[in-house]
Enzyme design. Structure first.
Site, PDB file in Angstrom:
ATOM      1  CG  HIS A   1      -0.378   0.122   2.537  1.00  0.00           C
ATOM      2  ND1 HIS A   1       0.442  -0.831   3.081  1.00  0.00           N
ATOM      3  CD2 HIS A   1      -0.479   1.105   3.471  1.00  0.00           C
ATOM      4  CE1 HIS A   1       0.811  -0.452   4.293  1.00  0.00           C
ATOM      5  NE2 HIS A   1       0.282   0.728   4.558  1.00  0.00           N
TER       6      HIS A   1
ATOM      7  CG  HIS B   1       0.082   4.477   4.640  1.00  0.00           C
ATOM      8  ND1 HIS B   1      -0.644   3.755   5.571  1.00  0.00           N
ATOM      9  CD2 HIS B   1      -0.759   5.443   4.162  1.00  0.00           C
ATOM     10  CE1 HIS B   1      -1.863   4.259   5.642  1.00  0.00           C
ATOM     11  NE2 HIS B   1      -1.968   5.274   4.804  1.00  0.00           N
TER      12      HIS B   1
ATOM     13  CG  ASP C   1       4.882   3.416   7.468  1.00  0.00           C
ATOM     14  OD1 ASP C   1       3.987   3.689   6.650  1.00  0.00           O
ATOM     15  OD2 ASP C   1       4.688   2.693   8.473  1.00  0.00           O
ATOM     16  CG  HIS C   2       4.210   0.153   4.456  1.00  0.00           C
ATOM     17  ND1 HIS C   2       4.077  -1.174   4.796  1.00  0.00           N
ATOM     18  CD2 HIS C   2       3.822   0.851   5.558  1.00  0.00           C
ATOM     19  CE1 HIS C   2       3.616  -1.275   6.037  1.00  0.00           C
ATOM     20  NE2 HIS C   2       3.451  -0.056   6.518  1.00  0.00           N
TER      21      HIS C   2
ATOM     22  CG  HIS D   1      -4.062   0.444   6.735  1.00  0.00           C
ATOM     23  ND1 HIS D   1      -3.988   1.033   7.978  1.00  0.00           N
ATOM     24  CD2 HIS D   1      -2.884   0.711   6.122  1.00  0.00           C
ATOM     25  CE1 HIS D   1      -2.813   1.635   8.100  1.00  0.00           C
ATOM     26  NE2 HIS D   1      -2.121   1.453   6.991  1.00  0.00           N
TER      27      HIS D   1
ATOM     28  CG  ASP E   1       0.583  -1.049   7.859  1.00  0.00           C
ATOM     29  OD1 ASP E   1       1.440  -1.911   8.108  1.00  0.00           O
ATOM     30  OD2 ASP E   1       0.839   0.174   7.798  1.00  0.00           O
TER      31      ASP E   1
ATOM     32  CG  HIS F   1       3.857  -1.357  11.676  1.00  0.00           C
ATOM     33  ND1 HIS F   1       4.618  -0.234  11.908  1.00  0.00           N
ATOM     34  CD2 HIS F   1       3.150  -1.106  10.543  1.00  0.00           C
ATOM     35  CE1 HIS F   1       4.371   0.673  10.955  1.00  0.00           C
ATOM     36  NE2 HIS F   1       3.484   0.163  10.113  1.00  0.00           N
TER      37      HIS F   1
HETATM   38 ZN   LIG Z   1      -0.027   1.820   6.465  1.00  0.00          ZN
END
Ligand SMILES: [Zn+2]
Length: 258
Positions: A53, A55, A57-58, A111, A132, A170
């Site tokens: 996805h 985001h 942080d990915h 998400h 996530d 995570h």
């Molecule tokens: Zn995420």
């Protein structure tokens, strides 16, 4: 044999690196630096990137990795992600170049609106990279989707074989299991899991992956049909809840404030 290595990033992210015979694939490289450090140390060449996805942080490491290794990037068709060369939707199957690992795609919105999960056998062992959406002991927050979408997405994941190894994005397990015990204080497998996973954390080890069977037995977000979970959600809401989506929404809201 393909090995899966956790590369910790930021405070609690895991970038998953698959390696075999000098080649590597990375899943959700939010930061390029620890990936490059690992590849250099281990003398590996990057073969591809997979994103679940959009985001940061990915996907935040995509550009820097591509500057050094111009490799294919697999990502969800319904999201905009830097460098994606092959878009994926549910029902697609694709092969990780050089590693020969074949993964299949599920659409798992909730998400984020276009979130995908990728599952398949690694050698003989089933694995899923679920970003996530499903966490070990919990699930992602609903940033772009509805409770109904997330219930459907989690149901798809929950239907995977019980021995599927769950690789999420995570290390949230202990906080998730603490909440899970507030929902289901009488769940004995959950109590055992929490003690085992706390021992892992005390040694500095990841608690990820878990197995799907373990998630079905202990993760309250996969257990909205269980009478004990429904009863706890209704107590928390202070009113009867109409259906499994309403139970899920109440448990998710409870966790947000826990
Ligand atoms: Zn995420």
């Amino acid at each position: 044999m393909t090995a899966i290595i956790p590369i910790p990033a930021f405070a609690d992210n895991y970038i998953w690196l698959l390696r075999e015979a000098g080649k590597a694939a990375v899943v959700d490289p939010g930061d390029a630096a620890p990936v490059i450090a690992y590849l250099e140390r281990e003398r590996l060449e990057l073969s591809c990137i997979l994103n679940t996805h959009h985001h940061g942080d990915h996907v935040g490491g995509n550009r820097a990795l591509l500057a050094r290794w111009p490799v294919p990037v697999f990502g969800p068709a319904r999201e905009v992600i830097p460098g994606v060369t092959r878009t994926l939707v549910e029902g697609d199957a694709f092969t990780l170049p050089d590693l020969g690992v074949v993964l299949s795609v599920l659409d798992v919105p909730g998400h984020t609106a276009g979130h995908i999960a990728c599952f398949g056998p690694l050698d003989a062992n089933p694995v899923v990279f679920c970003g996530d959406t499903l966490f070990t002991g919990g699930c992602g927050r609903l940033f772009e989707g509805t409770p109904s979408q997330m219930v459907d997405s989690l149901s798809k994941l929950s239907a995977l074989p019980g021995d599927t190894a769950v690789f999420c994005g995570h290390e949230y397990t202990m906080a998730n299991l603490r909440f899970a015990e507030a929902v289901e204080p009488g769940n004995v497998p959950l109590q055992r899991r929490r003690a085992r996973d706390q021992a892992k954390r005390d040694c500095g080890e990841p608690t990820v992956p878990s197995t799907m069977a373990e998630e079905r037995a202990t993760n309250p977000f996969l257990r909205v049909d269980q009478p004990a979970v429904r009863a706890a959600a209704e107590r928390h809401a202070g009113r009867p809840l109409a259906d499994r989506v309403a139970v899920f929404a109440e448990v998710r809201a409870w966790k947000n404030a826990f």
